[in-house]
Design an enzyme around this catalytic site. Structure first.
Site, PDB file in Angstrom:
ATOM      1  CB  ALA A 205     -31.232 -51.039  -5.733  1.00  0.00           C
TER       2      ALA A 205
ATOM      3  N   GLY B  58     -30.061 -48.423  -0.805  1.00  0.00           N
ATOM      4  CA  GLY B  58     -29.173 -47.980   0.268  1.00  0.00           C
ATOM      5  C   GLY B  58     -28.167 -46.933  -0.184  1.00  0.00           C
TER       6      GLY B  58
ATOM      7  CG  MET C 138     -21.844 -48.283   0.078  1.00  0.00           C
ATOM      8  SD  MET C 138     -20.705 -47.282  -0.936  1.00  0.00           S
ATOM      9  CE  MET C 138     -20.380 -48.394  -2.300  1.00  0.00           C
TER      10      MET C 138
ATOM     11  N   GLY D 147     -18.831 -56.297  -0.448  1.00  0.00           N
ATOM     12  CA  GLY D 147     -18.364 -55.229   0.426  1.00  0.00           C
ATOM     13  C   GLY D 147     -19.072 -55.249   1.760  1.00  0.00           C
ATOM     14  CB  THR D 148     -21.645 -57.564   3.127  1.00  0.00           C
ATOM     15  OG1 THR D 148     -22.505 -57.350   2.004  1.00  0.00           O
ATOM     16  CG2 THR D 148     -22.468 -57.727   4.389  1.00  0.00           C
ATOM     17  CB  THR D 149     -18.545 -54.863   7.209  1.00  0.00           C
ATOM     18  OG1 THR D 149     -19.583 -53.894   7.442  1.00  0.00           O
ATOM     19  CG2 THR D 149     -17.586 -54.301   6.165  1.00  0.00           C
TER      20      THR D 149
ATOM     21  N   GLY E   7     -13.198 -55.628   3.195  1.00  0.00           N
ATOM     22  CA  GLY E   7     -13.851 -54.698   4.107  1.00  0.00           C
ATOM     23  C   GLY E   7     -13.832 -53.283   3.581  1.00  0.00           C
TER      24      GLY E   7
ATOM     25  CG  HIS F 261     -17.598 -45.741   9.428  1.00  0.00           C
ATOM     26  ND1 HIS F 261     -16.528 -46.340  10.080  1.00  0.00           N
ATOM     27  CD2 HIS F 261     -17.383 -45.942   8.108  1.00  0.00           C
ATOM     28  CE1 HIS F 261     -15.716 -46.880   9.181  1.00  0.00           C
ATOM     29  NE2 HIS F 261     -16.216 -46.657   7.983  1.00  0.00           N
ATOM     30  CG  HIS F 262     -22.730 -43.381   8.001  1.00  0.00           C
ATOM     31  ND1 HIS F 262     -23.769 -44.235   8.297  1.00  0.00           N
ATOM     32  CD2 HIS F 262     -21.960 -44.039   7.096  1.00  0.00           C
ATOM     33  CE1 HIS F 262     -23.641 -45.346   7.608  1.00  0.00           C
ATOM     34  NE2 HIS F 262     -22.553 -45.262   6.869  1.00  0.00           N
TER      35      HIS F 262
ATOM     36  CE  LYS G 112     -18.995 -49.585   9.543  1.00  0.00           C
ATOM     37  NZ  LYS G 112     -19.471 -50.378   8.378  1.00  0.00           N
TER      38      LYS G 112
END
Length: 272
Positions: free
Chosen positions: A12, A14, A16, A101-103, A126, A158-159, A162
């Site tokens: 919660a 994070g 996303m 949605g976890t990678t 992804g 990406h930021h 990541k």
């Protein structure tokens, strides 16, 4: 219980997680019933709205995912591989839809998720955005239309927070290119060249990761041939697009038979 599906958001606190909480809370088609964080987190026991610095949402943050998932219709999960595998098992027990949605998932993680999908509806992708999933389709079609005179490179940015590379989206695009070419991605992937690497292997699919600042997500698929180049590009400027896609997946999953699905199924784009 209300007929409106109840949603659990994991991770919660994070980036996303916060966006998902906001998206679910503002959508009349869903109810936020729980927010999950790991044991010992500062948010545990607090109202999640207050914890985010806003108005109360009447939902306390919990470190008990079993209890949370047991009273929900769907769990939306953008966390880490070990946590996602645990949540998959809990969702299977509760017959609760699981949107992943976890990678950075390893093959062993994927095997355990597939096992959970025998008992629960799992939507795993992804990337949850409409635009990216259209890009995946286009990548497959262009790769099928062009021969190996065209080198394929996947470039993603990406930021700086990541933790995995290449991104899950880059791997989706690489897999689509490999499918278009009729090859296995594991055999054709060429990641992050450095040093004296020799000439580029014909037919390989290259991957390059950029990390910096607060980049939400940028993906390019480059087809470079003799005398010409084709670039397919997607730029996300707001991670709300991923949250909206994930909620769409959670709602779509209601009433579906157990199994593993992806966003092509959710968006009605699957052709195979």
């Amino acid at each position: 219980m209300s007929d409106v599906p109840g949603i659990v958001v994991t991770g919660a606190s994070g980036r996303m997680g916060r966006m998902l909480l906001k998206t679910v809370a503002e959508d009349p088609r869903a109810r936020l019933v729980a927010a999950v964080e790991h044991r010992g987190h500062d948010w545990i026991g607090q109202d999640v709205g207050t914890a985010m610095g806003g108005a109360p949402m009447d939902v306390a943050v919990t470190d008990d995912p079993l209890e949370a998932i047991a009273r929900a219709h769907a769990v939306i999960d953008f966390t880490a591989p070990a946590a996602t595998v645990e949540f998959a098992g809990l969702a299977a027990q509760a017959r609760c839809a699981h949107v992943i949605g976890t990678t950075g998932l390893a093959e062993d993680d994927l095997a355990r998720i597939r096992a959970a999908a025998r008992h629960a509806t799992i939507v795993r992708a992804g990337n949850m955005s409409l635009g990216v999933n259209l890009l995946v389709q286009l990548t497959r079609q262009v790769a099928a239309a062009l021969d190996e005179d065209f080198d394929i490179e996947v470039i993603e940015a990406h930021h700086n927070q990541k933790v995995d590379a290449p991104s899950g989206t880059a791997l989706m695009l690489g897999e689509a290119a490999a499918q278009g070419r009729g090859v296995a991605l594991d055999a054709a992937a060429d990641r992050g060249r450095d040093g004296i690497t020799g000439k580029r292997e014909r037919g390989h699919i290259g991957f390059h990761a950029i990390r910096g600042g607060d980049i939400v997500g940028e993906h390019d698929v480059l087809f470079a041939g003799p005398g010409e180049r084709i670039t397919l590009r997607h730029v996300a400027t707001d991670r709300a697009v991923f949250a909206r896609g994930a909620l769409k997946a959670a709602l779509w999953a209601q009433g579906r038979k157990p199994g593993e699905y992806d966003m092509l199924d959710v968006l009605g784009l699957r052709k195979d």
